[in-house]
Design a protein around this motif. Sequence first.
Motif, short mmCIF file in Angstrom:
data_model
loop_
_atom_site.label_atom_id
_atom_site.label_comp_id
_atom_site.label_asym_id
_atom_site.label_seq_id
_atom_site.Cartn_x
_atom_site.Cartn_y
_atom_site.Cartn_z
N ARG A 68 0.83 -1.22 0.00
CA ARG A 68 0.00 0.00 0.00
C ARG A 68 0.86 1.26 0.00
N HIS A 69 1.96 1.24 0.70
CA HIS A 69 2.84 2.42 0.72
C HIS A 69 3.63 2.57 -0.57
N ASN A 70 3.92 1.47 -1.23
CA ASN A 70 4.58 1.56 -2.54
C ASN A 70 3.65 2.15 -3.59
N GLU A 71 2.36 2.11 -3.32
CA GLU A 71 1.35 2.68 -4.22
C GLU A 71 0.70 3.91 -3.60
N LEU A 72 1.45 4.62 -2.74
CA LEU A 72 0.92 5.79 -2.03
C LEU A 72 0.29 6.76 -3.01
N TRP A 73 -0.92 7.18 -2.69
CA TRP A 73 -1.68 8.06 -3.57
C TRP A 73 -0.96 9.40 -3.75
N PRO A 74 -0.94 9.92 -4.97
CA PRO A 74 -0.31 11.23 -5.21
C PRO A 74 -0.88 12.33 -4.32
N GLU A 75 -2.19 12.28 -4.04
CA GLU A 75 -2.81 13.30 -3.19
C GLU A 75 -2.27 13.22 -1.76
N MET A 76 -1.93 12.02 -1.32
CA MET A 76 -1.38 11.86 0.02
C MET A 76 0.05 12.41 0.07
N ILE A 77 0.81 12.14 -0.97
CA ILE A 77 2.17 12.68 -1.06
C ILE A 77 2.12 14.21 -1.04
N MET A 125 -0.22 16.11 0.24
CA MET A 125 -0.62 16.58 1.56
C MET A 125 0.56 16.57 2.52
N ILE A 126 1.36 15.52 2.49
CA ILE A 126 2.54 15.43 3.36
C ILE A 126 3.47 16.61 3.10
N HIS A 127 3.75 16.86 1.82
CA HIS A 127 4.65 17.96 1.47
C HIS A 127 4.04 19.32 1.81
N GLU A 128 2.74 19.49 1.54
CA GLU A 128 2.08 20.77 1.82
C GLU A 128 2.04 21.08 3.31
#
Length: 103
Positions: free
Chosen positions: A20-29, A31-34
């Motif tokens: 699941r983490h290898n397929e982490l959603w772009p929106e989640m990535i 959000m983490i950066h934002e």
Amino acid sequence: MIKGFKMKLYEGMAEEYERRHNELWPEMIDMIHEHGGKNYSIFLDKETNILFGYIEIEDTELWAKGADTAINRKWWDFMADIMETNPDNSPVAIDLDLLFHLK
């Protein structure tokens, strides 16, 4: 600022957690950066199923606001079947105290 924490997987869920983490959603990535997160790593202790998380954050208040985003809550719901969670599906996460850091 460095943040360390631990969480716990259910028995036999390590491969699924990694998938699941290898397929982490772009929106989640995003959000983490934002919310000021970078250099995020999660390690597994196979003997105990304890996850150790390490993340560098810009600001604790900004980082905390990420928990209330729709994408983060969707991620929590998605992960709730494979790890220990609170009633709101947030992972049971215990912050760890930093005792040593070398740059």
